[in-house]
Design an enzyme around this catalytic site. Structure first.
Site, PDB file in Angstrom:
ATOM      1  N   PRO A   9       0.790  -1.224   0.000  1.00 56.55           N
ATOM      2  CA  PRO A   9       0.000   0.000   0.000  1.00 56.55           C
ATOM      3  C   PRO A   9       0.834   1.291   0.000  1.00 56.55           C
ATOM      4  CG  PRO A   9      -0.132  -1.092   2.134  1.00 56.55           C
ATOM      5  CD  PRO A   9       0.525  -2.057   1.187  1.00 56.55           C
ATOM      6  N   ASN A  10       0.347   2.239  -0.750  1.00 53.10           N
ATOM      7  CA  ASN A  10       0.903   3.600  -0.845  1.00 53.10           C
ATOM      8  C   ASN A  10       2.206   3.697  -1.636  1.00 53.10           C
ATOM      9  OD1 ASN A  10      -1.195   4.895   0.758  1.00 53.10           O
ATOM     10  ND2 ASN A  10      -0.302   3.783   2.479  1.00 53.10           N
ATOM     11  N   ARG A  17       4.660  11.024  -2.103  1.00 56.29           N
ATOM     12  CA  ARG A  17       4.548  10.895  -0.639  1.00 56.29           C
ATOM     13  C   ARG A  17       5.903  11.132   0.047  1.00 56.29           C
ATOM     14  NH1 ARG A  17       4.754   4.515   1.153  1.00 56.29           N
ATOM     15  NH2 ARG A  17       4.148   5.341   3.163  1.00 56.29           N
ATOM     16  N   TYR A  22      11.187   8.897   1.368  1.00 51.07           N
ATOM     17  CA  TYR A  22      11.162   7.879   0.305  1.00 51.07           C
ATOM     18  C   TYR A  22      11.816   8.331  -1.007  1.00 51.07           C
ATOM     19  CZ  TYR A  22       7.882   5.715   3.541  1.00 51.07           C
ATOM     20  OH  TYR A  22       7.309   5.166   4.656  1.00 51.07           O
ATOM     21  N   ASN A  73       7.904  -5.486  -1.172  1.00 47.64           N
ATOM     22  CA  ASN A  73       7.851  -4.432  -0.158  1.00 47.64           C
ATOM     23  C   ASN A  73       6.399  -4.411   0.304  1.00 47.64           C
ATOM     24  OD1 ASN A  73       7.780  -2.178   1.433  1.00 47.64           O
ATOM     25  ND2 ASN A  73       8.908  -0.852   0.002  1.00 47.64           N
ATOM     26  N   ALA A  76       3.211  -0.847   4.771  1.00 43.42           N
ATOM     27  CA  ALA A  76       2.670  -0.816   6.140  1.00 43.42           C
ATOM     28  C   ALA A  76       2.237  -2.195   6.623  1.00 43.42           C
ATOM     29  CB  ALA A  76       1.503   0.162   6.208  1.00 43.42           C
ATOM     30  N   GLU A  97      12.723  -9.188   0.981  1.00 42.78           N
ATOM     31  CA  GLU A  97      11.891  -8.016   1.278  1.00 42.78           C
ATOM     32  C   GLU A  97      12.749  -6.757   1.195  1.00 42.78           C
ATOM     33  OE1 GLU A  97      10.311  -6.936   5.011  1.00 42.78           O
ATOM     34  OE2 GLU A  97      12.175  -7.338   6.070  1.00 42.78           O
ATOM     35  N   HIS A  99      12.777  -2.501   2.014  1.00 43.51           N
ATOM     36  CA  HIS A  99      12.193  -1.271   2.559  1.00 43.51           C
ATOM     37  C   HIS A  99      13.069  -0.108   2.125  1.00 43.51           C
ATOM     38  CE1 HIS A  99       9.194  -3.395   4.714  1.00 43.51           C
ATOM     39  NE2 HIS A  99      10.120  -4.236   5.138  1.00 43.51           N
ATOM     40  N   ARG A 106      13.095   4.445  12.662  1.00 45.03           N
ATOM     41  CA  ARG A 106      11.908   5.306  12.606  1.00 45.03           C
ATOM     42  C   ARG A 106      11.020   5.070  13.837  1.00 45.03           C
ATOM     43  NH1 ARG A 106       9.271   4.929   6.828  1.00 45.03           N
ATOM     44  NH2 ARG A 106       8.125   6.696   7.690  1.00 45.03           N
TER      45      ARG A 106
HETATM   46  C1  DQA Z   1       8.211   1.093   3.801  1.00 48.06           C
HETATM   47  C2  DQA Z   1       8.272   1.325   5.310  1.00 48.06           C
HETATM   48  C3  DQA Z   1       6.908   1.100   5.948  1.00 48.06           C
HETATM   49  O1  DQA Z   1       6.988   1.306   7.346  1.00 48.06           O
HETATM   50  C4  DQA Z   1       5.908   2.070   5.363  1.00 48.06           C
HETATM   51  O2  DQA Z   1       4.629   1.841   5.904  1.00 48.06           O
HETATM   52  C5  DQA Z   1       5.891   2.083   3.882  1.00 48.06           C
HETATM   53  C6  DQA Z   1       7.143   1.940   3.142  1.00 48.06           C
HETATM   54  C7  DQA Z   1       9.560   1.416   3.119  1.00 48.06           C
HETATM   55  O3  DQA Z   1       9.714   1.020   1.975  1.00 48.06           O
HETATM   56  O4  DQA Z   1      10.400   2.077   3.712  1.00 48.06           O
HETATM   57  O5  DQA Z   1       4.846   2.281   3.270  1.00 48.06           O
HETATM   58  O6  DQA Z   1       7.944  -0.286   3.559  1.00 48.06           O
END
Ligand code: DQA
Length: 160
Positions: A9-10, A17, A22, A73, A76, A97, A99, A106
């Protein structure tokens, strides 16, 4: 060899964002670079993004029998999703995975990671470059698997 890249998501909002966290690269751009790398190295690659947990679980399940490795990835859902963790375990494919940010530097809630224990490896905090590192890692895993298979074959034929 086929690699499936699964984005949670996102991540479709990358480039818009929280750029201070990011970066400014859009998801399409990251995927274009991954595709270049895959093509150059003779692999097939597929991309999938969803904001919905169940769709991510469905996609992981679809990888069974179809893909050789997964780069994910879970965004959240990393911090909450037993369903995604169980799906990764179920398909039992080499999974990396990624990130973009360093989730361990964080907020406290980001330090809970449901996904990492069922992944072959985690790449954290390298920004979008982490996806490229994941590609290199995936090719390394694939070559290790191939070497192990070859050794197994030779051991079997030596027995016969
Ligand atoms: C994320 C880190 C997560 O905590 C966050 O919710 C994201 C992106 C990252 O790529 O740093 O959406 O996975």
């Amino acid at each position: 060899m086929k690699i499936v890249v699964i984005q949670g998501p996102n991540l479709n909002m990358l480039g818009v964002r929280e750029q201070q966290i990011y970066g400014s690269m859009k998801l399409e751009h990251i995927h274009a670079q991954m595709k270049d790398f895959a093509t150059t190295n003779g692999a097939e690659i597929e991309f999938f993004q969803s904001n919905l947990e169940g769709e991510l679980v469905d996609k992981i399940q679809e990888c069974y029998g179809d893909a050789d490795g997964i780069i994910i990835n879970a965004a959240a859902y990393t911090h909450t999703s037993i369903a995604i963790r169980d799906a990764i375990s179920a398909v039992n494919l080499p999974t990396i995975e990624v990130h973009i940010s360093n989730i361990y530097r964080r907020e406290e809630f980001r330090k809970t990671n449901m996904i990492a224990p069922v992944c072959a490896s985690s790449i954290v905090g390298f920004g979008p470059f982490g996806y490229h590192l994941a590609m290199i890692g995936m090719f390394q895993f694939m070559s290790d698997i191939e070497v192990a298979r070859e050794a197994q074959k030779q051991a079997e034929s030596a027995q016969n």
